[in-house]
Design a protein around this motif. Sequence first.
Motif, PDB file in Angstrom:
ATOM      1  N   UNK A 198       0.865  -1.281  -0.151  1.00  0.00           N
ATOM      2  CA  UNK A 198      -0.088  -0.008   0.073  1.00  0.00           C
ATOM      3  C   UNK A 198       0.879   1.114  -0.032  1.00  0.00           C
ATOM      4  N   UNK A 199       0.668   2.142  -0.597  1.00  0.00           N
ATOM      5  CA  UNK A 199       1.183   3.286  -0.897  1.00  0.00           C
ATOM      6  C   UNK A 199       1.268   4.293   0.448  1.00  0.00           C
ATOM      7  N   UNK A 200       0.057   4.685   0.866  1.00  0.00           N
ATOM      8  CA  UNK A 200      -0.193   5.663   1.886  1.00  0.00           C
ATOM      9  C   UNK A 200      -0.122   4.569   3.254  1.00  0.00           C
ATOM     10  N   UNK A 201      -0.309   5.565   4.391  1.00  0.00           N
ATOM     11  CA  UNK A 201      -0.255   4.862   5.566  1.00  0.00           C
ATOM     12  C   UNK A 201      -1.492   4.588   6.230  1.00  0.00           C
ATOM     13  N   UNK A 202      -2.609   5.027   5.325  1.00  0.00           N
ATOM     14  CA  UNK A 202      -3.867   5.033   6.090  1.00  0.00           C
ATOM     15  C   UNK A 202      -4.642   3.422   6.074  1.00  0.00           C
ATOM     16  N   UNK A 203      -5.274   3.376   7.069  1.00  0.00           N
ATOM     17  CA  UNK A 203      -5.801   1.940   7.142  1.00  0.00           C
ATOM     18  C   UNK A 203      -7.124   1.757   6.201  1.00  0.00           C
ATOM     19  N   UNK A 204      -6.981   0.799   5.419  1.00  0.00           N
ATOM     20  CA  UNK A 204      -8.049   0.397   4.396  1.00  0.00           C
ATOM     21  C   UNK A 204      -9.291   0.072   4.875  1.00  0.00           C
ATOM     22  N   UNK A 205     -10.270   0.626   4.352  1.00  0.00           N
ATOM     23  CA  UNK A 205     -11.574   0.244   4.663  1.00  0.00           C
ATOM     24  C   UNK A 205     -12.411  -0.219   3.567  1.00  0.00           C
ATOM     25  N   UNK A 206     -13.803  -0.681   3.784  1.00  0.00           N
ATOM     26  CA  UNK A 206     -14.517  -1.021   2.559  1.00  0.00           C
ATOM     27  C   UNK A 206     -14.968   0.004   1.609  1.00  0.00           C
ATOM     28  N   UNK A 207     -14.759   1.038   2.083  1.00  0.00           N
ATOM     29  CA  UNK A 207     -15.040   2.331   1.261  1.00  0.00           C
ATOM     30  C   UNK A 207     -14.020   2.595   0.173  1.00  0.00           C
ATOM     31  N   UNK A 208     -12.830   1.969   0.393  1.00  0.00           N
ATOM     32  CA  UNK A 208     -11.710   2.095  -0.485  1.00  0.00           C
ATOM     33  C   UNK A 208     -11.352   1.499  -1.492  1.00  0.00           C
TER      34      UNK A 208
END
Length: 90
Positions: free
Chosen positions: A1-11
């Motif tokens: 993953x490129x960014x450090x954001x946590x993935x969610x179903x909206x992604x």
Amino acid sequence: KLCNEEWSLKDDLHHVDYARLGHEEHDDLWPSCRACHDALHERMESSKSWRKLPRRLANELALNTLRAERDGSSAAARRRRAVEGLKFYR
């Protein structure tokens, strides 16, 4: 993953390869936010050179160069990282 954001179903889920479309394995899909997903596609579609690469290789190299840019690496360091990525596929 490129960014450090946590993935969610909206992604998004980015297809690294379409060889098993409909029967994807975990390593065929990368979780990504919309911005990172768009950045990967923009990079891979930015020139004929990128489009000529096998899709999985183009994805790996695009991810590595985008990470290097995000981390502030120099152009020379980004080239070295890309070459190291190419050696893996030889």
